[in-house]
Design a protein around this motif. Structure first.
Motif, PDB file in Angstrom:
ATOM      1  N   LEU A 162     -10.215  -0.010   8.119  1.00  0.00           N
ATOM      2  CA  LEU A 162     -10.138  -1.186   6.836  1.00  0.00           C
ATOM      3  C   LEU A 162     -10.131  -0.687   5.261  1.00  0.00           C
ATOM      4  CD1 LEU A 162     -10.412  -4.175   9.504  1.00  0.00           C
ATOM      5  CD2 LEU A 162      -8.682  -2.364   9.119  1.00  0.00           C
ATOM      6  N   GLY A 216      -6.656   0.567   5.468  1.00  0.00           N
ATOM      7  CA  GLY A 216      -5.872  -0.479   5.938  1.00  0.00           C
ATOM      8  C   GLY A 216      -4.651  -0.352   5.623  1.00  0.00           C
ATOM      9  N   HIS A 217      -3.602   0.679   5.137  1.00  0.00           N
ATOM     10  CA  HIS A 217      -3.036   0.279   4.679  1.00  0.00           C
ATOM     11  C   HIS A 217      -2.131   0.295   6.367  1.00  0.00           C
ATOM     12  CE1 HIS A 217      -3.211   4.023   3.359  1.00  0.00           C
ATOM     13  NE2 HIS A 217      -1.805   4.597   3.691  1.00  0.00           N
ATOM     14  N   GLU A 266     -11.294  -5.837   3.406  1.00  0.00           N
ATOM     15  CA  GLU A 266     -10.722  -5.844   4.401  1.00  0.00           C
ATOM     16  C   GLU A 266      -9.823  -7.058   4.699  1.00  0.00           C
ATOM     17  OE1 GLU A 266     -14.855  -6.910   6.498  1.00  0.00           O
ATOM     18  OE2 GLU A 266     -13.524  -6.522   8.573  1.00  0.00           O
ATOM     19  N   VAL A 318      -6.438  -6.624   3.560  1.00  0.00           N
ATOM     20  CA  VAL A 318      -5.654  -6.006   4.402  1.00  0.00           C
ATOM     21  C   VAL A 318      -5.375  -6.727   5.722  1.00  0.00           C
ATOM     22  CG1 VAL A 318      -5.811  -3.858   5.596  1.00  0.00           C
ATOM     23  CG2 VAL A 318      -6.871  -3.526   3.907  1.00  0.00           C
ATOM     24  N   ASN A 362      -3.494  -9.508   4.571  1.00  0.00           N
ATOM     25  CA  ASN A 362      -2.292  -9.517   3.835  1.00  0.00           C
ATOM     26  C   ASN A 362      -2.163 -10.611   1.997  1.00  0.00           C
ATOM     27  OD1 ASN A 362      -0.071  -8.315   3.046  1.00  0.00           O
ATOM     28  ND2 ASN A 362       1.764  -9.689   4.200  1.00  0.00           N
TER      29      ASN A 362
END
Ligand code: NDP
Ligand code: MG
Length: 381
Positions: free
Chosen positions: A124, A128-129, A220, A223, A226
């Motif tokens: 992540l 992550g994206h 984390e 991600v 948000n």
């Protein structure tokens, strides 16, 4: 009955997952798992849970075990991780492998719409994206296994995400929480591996001592939920009883508490949205504990945490570079090739020299990851 693929079965998280699967045979069936080098534990898991497919890190180990268990399919290496993750019979992937090596298999399972119970935070952090975009596209739920993120997730149950003001991650402070920076100069691998509250794999125990673990967890949390970095705080809490907290617009704070036991968040990710009894779980007795302690984080003392916030705010391949530098540096420390404080020094040098690429694709991430590992080894030579 949920059918499970498990990556990193022989590790600390993997073995506790095994415990949960053994305790709840009517709820879960293990269909495939991957291990690294540990043949003994692989045998035990095969005999007790009879999976259809097993992947070992090396071909030799896979061939040797296949002779012992001809009724089971064996595979190995990086492709083996993907085969376990994408086994057609499983609907849930528990990813408890160590490091960014878990990325491609996670993406492959997401593309099949599987539920991902993720302990493997490096995946992540480094990408992550990509992981979250694919999860949205393929409708694959990502459920946290990390105790802090499970606590945040549980504290958000049924709430409107728009009303969240702040995420507060608690941190035990790791093995060296009471030492000054001066005192960190001469600490040994053995000292660093002695965590006060949790028994975990070697890499994450070192990450806890440097506080890079909390840095990875801040990323984390960004991600998974948000949430901007300005709205994610870290709070020192030495007892590891409050696993993390969510503050809302109306000033309410909701937290999840419990005795430190990783089987709780692992099992919750497996049983969600339901809960199952925890075999041998120790109940929280606050009257007996009496006092809980909290302290603000000193970013000069815990320099690695500051570096992680910087990498998080920079985004892009800076995250991959930071994570790969950390993985490589921790491995060198565990081999006693560098000192404890050199871990963060190497990460900082890598970050200072890194040309950041925003919104990288998978190929770019894998390239930066492998180049960074070589750079770190080169820096030490
Ligand atoms: P461990 O080191 O205990 O276990 C790692 C697992 O991955 C083992 O099964 C190991 O195999 C396998 N493995 C390691 N390298 C490779 C490789 N190159 N290819 C294939 N398999 C490999 O780690 P942990 O269980 O402590 O941690 C796993 C993940 O969970 C990490 O991302 C960590 O940050 C995260 N996590 C861990 C927590 C904990 O309490 N331990 C808490 C929260 C998150 P083998 O042992 O057979 O060689
Ligand atoms: Mg954690």
């Amino acid at each position: 009955m949920k059918k499970i693929s498990l990556l990193g079965a022989t590790g600390s998280i993997g073995w506790q997952t095994f415990d949960i699967l053994l305790a709840h045979p009517e709820d879960f069936k293990l269909v495939a798992f991957s291990a690294g080098q540990n043949i003994e534990k692989s045998r035990e898991m095969i005999e007790k849970l009879q999976p259809e497919l097993v992947s070992m890190q090396t071909e030799e180990a896979a061939v040797a075990l296949h002779k012992e268990y001809p009724q089971i399919s064996f595979t190995y290496g990086a492709k083996g991780l993907v085969e376990v993750a994408t086994h057609p019979d499983s609907t849930v992937l528990v990813n408890a492998v160590l490091g960014s090596v878990g990325l491609e298999s996670t993406l492959a399972a997401i593309r099949m719409g599987k539920t991902i119970a993720i302990a493997n935070k490096e995946t992540l952090v480094t990408a992550g994206h990509l992981v979250m975009a694919e999860a949205k596209k393929y409708n694959a739920p990502i459920l946290p296994v990390d105790s802090e993120h499970s606590a945040l997730f549980q504290s958000m149950n049924g709430e409107n995400p728009k009303t969240i003001e702040r995420l507060i991650l608690t941190a035990s402070g790791g093995s060296f929480r009471d030492k000054t920076r001066e005192e960190l100069k001469n600490v040994t691998v053995k000292d660093a591996l002695n965590h006060p509250n949790w028994s975990m794999g070697a890499k994450i125990t070192i990450d806890s001592a440097t506080m890079m673990n909390k840095g990875l967890e801040v990323i984390e949390a960004h991600v998974l939920f948000n949430m901007p970095y300005d709205n994610i705080d870290v709070l020192l809490h030495r007892e590891s009883i409050i696993h993390s907290l969510v503050e809302y617009h109306d000033t309410s704070v909701i937290a999840q508490l419990g005795t430190p036991d990783m089987r709780v968040p692992i099992q919750y990710a497996l049983s969600y949205p339901d809960r199952l009894p925890l075999q041998g779980g120790q109940r929280l007795n606050l009257a007996q504990i009496g006092q809980l302690h909290f302290k603000e984080v000193d970013f000069e003392r815990f320099h690695a945490l500051k570096l992680a916030y910087e990498a998080g705010r920079a985004g892009g391949t800076m995250l991959t570079a930071m994570n790969a530098a950390n993985e490589a540096a921790v491995a060198l420390f565990l081999q006693e090739k560098i000192t404890f404080l050199q871990i963060e020094e190497l990460i900082e040098n890598v970050m200072n020299a890194h040309n950041n690429i925003l919104l990288p694709d998978l190929e770019t991430i894998l390239h930066v990851d492998s180049e960074t590992r070589k750079t770190v080894v080169g820096m030490v030579k």
